[in-house]
Design a protein around this motif. Sequence first.
Motif, PDB file in Angstrom:
ATOM      1  N   THR A 109      -1.279  40.212 -58.695  1.00 29.35           N
ATOM      2  CA  THR A 109      -2.717  39.922 -58.740  1.00 29.35           C
ATOM      3  C   THR A 109      -3.110  39.066 -57.544  1.00 29.35           C
ATOM      4  O   THR A 109      -2.638  37.941 -57.387  1.00 29.35           O
ATOM      5  CB  THR A 109      -3.095  39.192 -60.041  1.00 29.35           C
ATOM      6  N   GLY A 110      -3.948  39.615 -56.685  1.00 31.95           N
ATOM      7  CA  GLY A 110      -4.459  38.863 -55.548  1.00 31.95           C
ATOM      8  C   GLY A 110      -5.723  38.115 -55.924  1.00 31.95           C
ATOM      9  O   GLY A 110      -6.601  38.653 -56.606  1.00 31.95           O
ATOM     10  N   LEU A 111      -5.823  36.878 -55.492  1.00 28.12           N
ATOM     11  CA  LEU A 111      -6.976  36.029 -55.800  1.00 28.12           C
ATOM     12  C   LEU A 111      -7.910  35.962 -54.587  1.00 28.12           C
ATOM     13  O   LEU A 111      -7.468  36.052 -53.445  1.00 28.12           O
ATOM     14  CB  LEU A 111      -6.507  34.628 -56.177  1.00 28.12           C
ATOM     15  N   TYR A 112      -9.196  35.791 -54.866  1.00 24.09           N
ATOM     16  CA  TYR A 112     -10.173  35.677 -53.781  1.00 24.09           C
ATOM     17  C   TYR A 112     -11.382  34.889 -54.261  1.00 24.09           C
ATOM     18  O   TYR A 112     -11.637  34.776 -55.469  1.00 24.09           O
ATOM     19  CB  TYR A 112     -10.611  37.058 -53.286  1.00 24.09           C
ATOM     20  N   GLY A 113     -12.114  34.319 -53.319  1.00 13.83           N
ATOM     21  CA  GLY A 113     -13.332  33.576 -53.625  1.00 13.83           C
ATOM     22  C   GLY A 113     -14.562  34.388 -53.278  1.00 13.83           C
ATOM     23  O   GLY A 113     -14.541  35.219 -52.361  1.00 13.83           O
ATOM     24  N   SER A 114     -15.653  34.156 -53.991  1.00 18.31           N
ATOM     25  CA  SER A 114     -16.872  34.932 -53.763  1.00 18.31           C
ATOM     26  C   SER A 114     -17.519  34.619 -52.415  1.00 18.31           C
ATOM     27  O   SER A 114     -18.350  35.400 -51.924  1.00 18.31           O
ATOM     28  CB  SER A 114     -17.883  34.673 -54.889  1.00 18.31           C
TER      29      SER A 114
END
Length: 302
Positions: A109-114
């Motif tokens: 699972t890759g995480l990212y910010g809006s």
Amino acid sequence: MKNLSYLIGILITIAIGTYLYFTLCSSCHLAMAEKVPVQEDVAPIAAPEPSSFPFAISDGNYTFNVNDNFNFNLSSNTVLMPLSADVKNGVDSLKGYLTANSDKVIDITGLYGSDEENPTAFPNLGLARANTVKNYLVSQGVSSAQTNTFGKLMDDLVPSENKLLGPVTYAISQSSETAEEDLKALYEEIKANPLVLYFSSGEAAINLTTEQRQKVANITKYLDKVENATCNVIGHTDNTGGRINNITLGQERADFAMAYLIRNGIPASKIRSNSEGPDNPIATNATEEGRSKNRRTVVTLN
């Protein structure tokens, strides 16, 4: 004598003024002193600690956990190199576990910010990061069929300067009992509704819609799960000009799209490109609207 009297008067005036000042105004100064707030020392607000996620995997008796991971710059899905020895050891350990347990898969699972930009062909930057990590695992011997990729929005990510420390999490899961049926349904969906791109070969970028990005993700997923699967990138043109020139132009468009998909993590060995030039129109070439529809590049499964 007159000057002496004048001097004595001045001294008496000063004495009376001084007496009145200290008698009548001392309370004023005291009140003012009480009203003036005392400036206290305020400790500076400490900057938040950067987010950091370990390379941590656990499944029954199998556990691997190190305080390092794949790192990325903000708004990027390119892994920062070099990888640490701990991360490389983790990849080797994971490969050994999955090889010995063919019914297991690794969920990445890759995480990212809006607030991050998504320059990739995937629906979100987190999924693109997960796909990059998956490609590295595959390059080290992990079977792509034993991988799942996901993206997750996490707005409390805190960067370290301009990079994110390990915005990737891992979990071991069981292979789906309906995996074969799911892949068949995915294949039929892609074949019935392929990815169609409209652009000229001279363009430097391809701007995908949300729907097109999801199609890229679906094609990538199918290619990962089916060992011998390939996708076909077919260039088409209208009938303006000679057929041979249009065959060449269609191939240039197909190759451009192929290079774009490779930059976004689809292995070159999984892609075939060819041109049908003006031979397979989907609209009339008698109008500009029809010709614009025929100038297309189609990405589908073989």
